[in-house]
Design an enzyme around this catalytic site. Structure first.
Site, PDB file in Angstrom:
ATOM      1  N   HIS A  66     -16.671   9.825 -31.869  1.00  0.00           N
ATOM      2  CA  HIS A  66     -16.129   8.561 -32.390  1.00  0.00           C
ATOM      3  C   HIS A  66     -14.602   8.553 -32.409  1.00  0.00           C
ATOM      4  O   HIS A  66     -14.015   8.949 -33.424  1.00  0.00           O
ATOM      5  CB  HIS A  66     -16.619   8.352 -33.825  1.00  0.00           C
ATOM      6  CG  HIS A  66     -18.061   7.994 -33.929  1.00  0.00           C
ATOM      7  ND1 HIS A  66     -18.508   6.693 -33.942  1.00  0.00           N
ATOM      8  CD2 HIS A  66     -19.167   8.769 -34.023  1.00  0.00           C
ATOM      9  CE1 HIS A  66     -19.829   6.669 -34.044  1.00  0.00           C
ATOM     10  NE2 HIS A  66     -20.259   7.913 -34.094  1.00  0.00           N
ATOM     11  N   GLU A  69     -12.719   6.087 -32.842  1.00  0.00           N
ATOM     12  CA  GLU A  69     -12.251   5.130 -33.861  1.00  0.00           C
ATOM     13  C   GLU A  69     -12.235   5.761 -35.253  1.00  0.00           C
ATOM     14  O   GLU A  69     -11.658   5.184 -36.184  1.00  0.00           O
ATOM     15  CB  GLU A  69     -13.135   3.863 -33.842  1.00  0.00           C
ATOM     16  CG  GLU A  69     -14.499   3.987 -34.512  1.00  0.00           C
ATOM     17  CD  GLU A  69     -15.549   4.701 -33.670  1.00  0.00           C
ATOM     18  OE1 GLU A  69     -15.199   5.279 -32.624  1.00  0.00           O
ATOM     19  OE2 GLU A  69     -16.737   4.697 -34.067  1.00  0.00           O
ATOM     20  N   CYS A 118     -21.186   6.394 -29.186  1.00  0.00           N
ATOM     21  CA  CYS A 118     -22.387   6.816 -29.906  1.00  0.00           C
ATOM     22  C   CYS A 118     -23.567   5.905 -29.548  1.00  0.00           C
ATOM     23  O   CYS A 118     -24.034   5.918 -28.424  1.00  0.00           O
ATOM     24  CB  CYS A 118     -22.095   6.863 -31.406  1.00  0.00           C
ATOM     25  SG  CYS A 118     -23.225   7.922 -32.313  1.00  0.00           S
TER      26      CYS A 118
END
Lengths: 230, 82
Positions: free
Chosen positions: A195, A197, A86
């Site tokens: 993302h 994560e 990002c």
């Protein structure tokens, strides 16, 4: 193996990145402040999402001149693995470690949702645990993820198989060729808008991001023998 | 003291989603003659120098390095009395 999560003023996905490394890779991980001038101790460098320097001027434009970014460029040169997610991707673009630039989403809307991605290239240190053309679910959260590059750069990205992830189905931001993530020619620097994560446990609605972290670990092990916590 | 007036706009080849949205709004308001809108940035950079020639060189460097991203943006600037 030691992992650095770089923290800029305005980073906000640093904790999630840190936790994903702890949970999935289970190797030592440390926060590294943007003013740091020595990254020699780290094998993998993660640039998390957020709004570094308030996204002033352009996303990533000011963060790019943080002292730590000089070290990130050096680490990239040395072949260390660098992942920008990002805002981290935006910073890598501004730094020139990856080609192209980000524009405002074509819809002008901030898009925050789970999206299907296609793994276009699984021959990278970051995607080795995925199958080629596999469709995975990873969330996005951005207002400026409309990846742009000129035709010449696009041709080069394609020829070198640097397009790693594309949006499957609806393109949420208008990026050229549905690009969601690209790597450098050498394959040691990856930038992506989604993302991973935020998708490492089933309770997060998807755990498809897990294998990105396991891929990093696997690649590093292969390159450095089996001594993981050395 | 001199001042640099810097304009940064998206390159012609790059779609400007904000400009398109504003164009649409202007059409809705009845300004049918609006053919295109491009949105950019305007910056005033105060300079502690009186050397115009040097100022031009330095501001160009600032624009190339930070003020504009030349992958997607064009810039132009003028130097005026601060």
């Amino acid at each position: 193996m030691k992992v650095a999560v770089i923290v800029f003023p305005g980073s906000n996905a640093d904790l999630e990145m840190f936790n994903a490394v702890e949970d999935i890779m289970q190797v030592p991980v440390e926060y590294v402040w943007h003013s740091e001038t020595d990254l020699a101790a780290y094998d993998v460098i993660l640039l998390p999402g957020g709004f570094s320097y308030g996204d002033y001027l352009r996303c990533g434009a000011v963060a790019r001149f943080s002292p730590v970014m000089e070290q990130v460029a050096k680490a990239a040169d040395a072949g260390k693995l660098i992942l920008g997610v990002c805002n981290g991707f935006q910073i890598l673009l501004e730094t020139g470690l990856l080609p192209g630039a980000m524009l405002r989403n074509r819809s002008l809307k901030y898009r925050c949702k789970m999206v299907p991605l296609r793994v276009e290239n699984n021959q990278t240190p970051f995607t080795a645990d995925y199958a080629e053309n596999e469709i995975i679910q990873i969330p996005i959260a951005h207002g400026e993820g409309n990846y742009y590059c000129d035709q010449e750069t696009l041709a080069r990205l394609k020829a070198n198989k640097q397009i790693v992830f594309t949006y499957e189905g609806e393109n949420p931001n208008g990026s050229i060729e549905n690009i969601a993530g690209i790597c450098n020619e050498r394959r040691n620097v990856l930038g992506m808008m989604p993302h991973p994560e935020r998708a490492v446990h089933q309770w997060m609605s998807s755990d498809d991001g897990k294998r990105l972290f396991s891929s990093i670990l696997k690649t590093w092990r292969e390159q450095n023998g089996a001594a993981i916590n050395a | 003291m001199l001042k640099a007036i810097v304009y940064v706009t998206l390159r012609e080849s790059v779609l400007d989603p904000q400009g398109s949205a504003v164009k649409g709004a202007l059409h809705t308001l009845g300004f049918a003659e609006v053919a295109d809108v491009r949105i950019g940035k305007y910056m005033e950079v105060a300079l502690e120098t009186d050397d115009r020639e040097q100022a031009v060189e330095r501001v160009r460097e600032m624009a190339e390095k930070l003020l504009a991203n030349t992958v997607i943006e064009d810039y132009r600037f003028e130097i005026v009395e601060g």
